[in-house]
Design a protein around this motif. Structure first.
Motif, PDB file in Angstrom:
ATOM      1  N   LEU A   1       0.799  -1.223   0.000  1.00  0.00           N
ATOM      2  CA  LEU A   1       0.000   0.000   0.000  1.00  0.00           C
ATOM      3  C   LEU A   1       0.831   1.272   0.000  1.00  0.00           C
ATOM      4  O   LEU A   1       0.288   2.357  -0.232  1.00  0.00           O
TER       5      LEU A   1
ATOM      6  N   PRO B   1       2.864   3.959  -1.594  1.00  0.00           N
ATOM      7  CA  PRO B   1       3.213   4.400  -2.952  1.00  0.00           C
ATOM      8  C   PRO B   1       4.554   5.118  -2.951  1.00  0.00           C
ATOM      9  O   PRO B   1       5.093   5.453  -1.889  1.00  0.00           O
TER      10      PRO B   1
ATOM     11  N   ARG C   1      -4.203   4.686  -1.956  1.00  0.00           N
ATOM     12  CA  ARG C   1      -3.326   3.748  -1.245  1.00  0.00           C
ATOM     13  C   ARG C   1      -2.859   4.337   0.083  1.00  0.00           C
ATOM     14  O   ARG C   1      -2.802   3.637   1.107  1.00  0.00           O
TER      15      ARG C   1
ATOM     16  N   LEU D   1      -3.660   2.815   3.767  1.00  0.00           N
ATOM     17  CA  LEU D   1      -2.492   2.403   4.537  1.00  0.00           C
ATOM     18  C   LEU D   1      -2.632   2.729   6.018  1.00  0.00           C
ATOM     19  O   LEU D   1      -2.184   1.954   6.884  1.00  0.00           O
TER      20      LEU D   1
END
Length: 440
Positions: free
Chosen positions: A64, A66, A78, A82
Motif C-alpha cells: 500500500l 506508494p 493507497r 495504509l
C-alpha cells in the motif's frame, strides 16, 4: 450478598444494583463450563489474529505504500487505506471471534462471554482509531469524548440502558421540549456534518481555484456559491436529524427578513455588493486599487462582507464591499497592465535644449523595465522657469512605482548620469537682484 441500602441516595442504590447484577453475571461465567470454553475461544481468536497480523501487516504496508513523489488518485487512495493497517489486529480478532460465537451457540446454546469479547475487540479498534489514525484535532476530540465512551458502554452491555434513560429525560426550550438523547444526537450530528461541510468546502474550493482557465472573479464566485450550497445542505440534514420540521423555517425566514430590513441593511448591502463585484470582475485579488477617500493597496482577499487591501508598508485595510460600488475606485490593475509615470528635471539656459529629448529618451530606454509599447520614453519641454528650462520624461512600465519597484528613482539616476556625461548643467535656483543707486 445482602446490603440494606434503603437509607442511601437513589443513585447509590441504582449503582449498587448494577454492581450486584455484574457480580452475578461474573460468578455465573466463572462457574460455567460453557463460559470457560468461550474464554478459550477468545484467547485462541486473539492469538490467531496476532499471528496473522505479524505476517500480513508488513506485506500490506509494502503493497500500500506508494512512491514518495506519486500524486495520482490511486496513490492517494493507497495512502488513505495504509493508515488503517493499524486496525488489522482487533478487526481480525473480531472476525475470528464471530466465527467462534456461531460454533459456541450451536454447541452450548449460549454465547454471552464470547459476545462480550467481540464488543471488547470493537472497543479496542475504536481506541486505536482515535489514538493512532485520526489526525484532525476536532475529530480526535469527538472520538475521545464521544466515540470511546459510547464503545465502552457498548462493550459493557449498558448502551441500551443509557439510551433509554436519556430518552426519558427532557429539556424544555420555551414551549418546545426535546429529549436529552435528541439534544446529544443533534450536537453529535451537527458537529460531524459541519466538519464534513468544512472539509468538502476546502476540497471544492481548492479544486475550483486550480482551474486556471476560469477568470479569477468567476473562481471566487463559484467558490462562494459552493460554500453556501454545502453548508445549506448540512443545515437541512441537521434539521431532519433533530426532527425539526422544515416548514417551521418559514417563520424563522420571516424573522430574518425583518431583521435584514431594519438592522442588517449594511451587511446585506455589503454582501450583495460583493456578489456584483465578483460577477463584473472590476476588482479582484491581485489588483492595486485606490479609493476615493485615499485608501490604496493591493487586494489580497475577498470575503462576503469586505475586501482586504494590503498597503506597501504591510498594513491590512478592511474595506466594505459597498465602498467599491458607491464610490469612485481607481484600479491600477497590477496584473500585467501598463502604467505611465514621469520624472521632471531642468537644465541651464546655456544648454542647447534641442539635444535634450534625444539624450534623455535614449538613456531612459536602457532601463530593463521601461516599455516601448504602448509608447517609448517621451521627453517634453514643459516651461521656461525662473532658474532653468523645465523638462519631464514620460515612460511606461508594467507594475506600480512603489514597494519593490523604484522606477522613478532609477530613471532619475539615468537622467542625472546622461546629463553629466554630456556636460549639461542642472542649475541651482537663481535670483537676479538689480541695485539702483540713488541720485544725489
Amino acid at each position: 450478598m445482602n446490603f440494606d441500602l434503603a437509607s442511601q441516595p437513589q443513585f447509590v442504590q441504582t449503582a449498587a444494583g448494577y454492581a450486584l447484577q455484574g457480580w452475578d453475571v461474573a460468578k455465573g461465567w466463572l462457574l460455567s463450563p460453557a463460559a470457560w470454553s468461550q474464554f478459550g475461544l477468545l484467547v485462541a481468536a486473539f492469538l490467531a489474529a496476532w499471528l496473522l497480523t505479524r505476517r500480513l501487516g508488513p506485506w500490506l504496508t509494502r503493497v500500500l505504500t506508494p512512491p514518495e513523489d506519486a500524486r495520482s488518485l490511486l496513490a492517494t487512495l493507497r495512502r488513505f487505506v495504509l493508515v488503517f493497517v493499524a486496525l488489522l489486529l482487533p478487526l481480525l480478532a473480531f472476525g475470528f471471534t464471530a466465527i467462534g460465537e456461531q460454533a459456541t451457540r450451536a454447541m452450548f446454546g449460549s454465547g454471552a462471554v464470547i459476545a462480550f469479547g467481540k464488543r471488547v475487540f470493537l472497543f479496542l479498534a475504536a481506541r486505536i482509531l482515535v489514538r493512532e489514525i485520526i489526525t484532525d484535532g476536532f475529530l480526535k476530540l469527538l472520538g475521545r469524548f464521544i466515540l470511546i465512551p459510547v464503545m465502552a458502554l457498548y462493550a459493557l452491555g449498558l448502551l441500551d440502558v443509557a439510551t433509554a434513560r436519556l430518552n426519558e429525560m427532557t429539556v424544555a426550550l420555551g414551549n418546545i421540549e426535546f429529549t436529552l438523547m435528541a439534544v446529544i444526537r443533534g450536537l453529535i450530528a451537527g458537529s460531524i456534518l459541519f466538519w464534513l461541510g468544512r472539509w468538502s468546502n476546502d476540497q471544492t474550493g481548492g479544486y475550483i481555484q486550480r482551474q486556471q482557465e476560469m477568470p479569477p472573479a468567476t473562481r471566487q464566485l463559484a467558490t462562494k456559491a459552493a460554500e453556501l450550497t454545502i453548508y445549506g445542505i448540512a443545515f437541512i440534514l441537521l434539521m431532519n436529524i433533530v426532527g425539526i420540521p422544515l416548514t417551521s423555517l418559514a417563520v424563522i425566514g420571516g424573522a430574518v427578513g425583518v431583521g435584514i430590513g431594519f438592522g442588517l441593511q449594511q451587511i446585506a448591502s455589503n454582501y450583495i455588493s460583493g456578489v456584483i463585484l465578483l460577477l463584473e470582475g472590476q476588482a479582484t485579488v491581485g489588483d492595486y486599487v485606490e479609493l476615493d477617500n485615499g485608501l490604496a493597496g493591493t487586494i489580497v482577499q475577498t470575503t462576503a462582507r469586505a475586501m482586504i487591501l494590503e498597503t506597501f508598508d504591510g498594513r491590512w485595510i478592511v474595506v466594505p464591499n459597498e465602498d467599491f460600488i458607491t464610490t469612485r475606485v481607481i484600479n491600477y490593475s497590477d496584473q500585467g497592465s501598463s502604467n505611465r509615470y514621469e520624472v521632471p528635471f531642468r537644465v541651464s539656459y546655456d544648454t542647447d535644449i534641442n539635444q535634450i529629448p534625444k539624450i534623455i529618451e535614449a538613456a531612459v530606454a536602457t532601463h530593463p523595465d521601461v516599455l516601448s509599447d504602448p509608447f517609448p520614453p517621451d521627453c517634453e519641454l514643459r516651461a521656461f522657469g525662473d532658474s532653468g528650462v523645465e523638462f519631464a520624461v514620460e515612460f511606461w512600465v508594467n507594475g506600480l512605482d512603489d514597494g519593490r519597484n523604484r522606477y522613478t528613482s532609477d530613471v532619475g539616476f539615468l537622467i542625472w548620469n546622461a546629463l553629466k556625461d554630456n556636460g549639461i548643467q542642472i542649475p541651482y535656483p537663481q535670483r537676479v537682484v538689480h541695485m539702483k543707486q540713488a541720485e544725489a
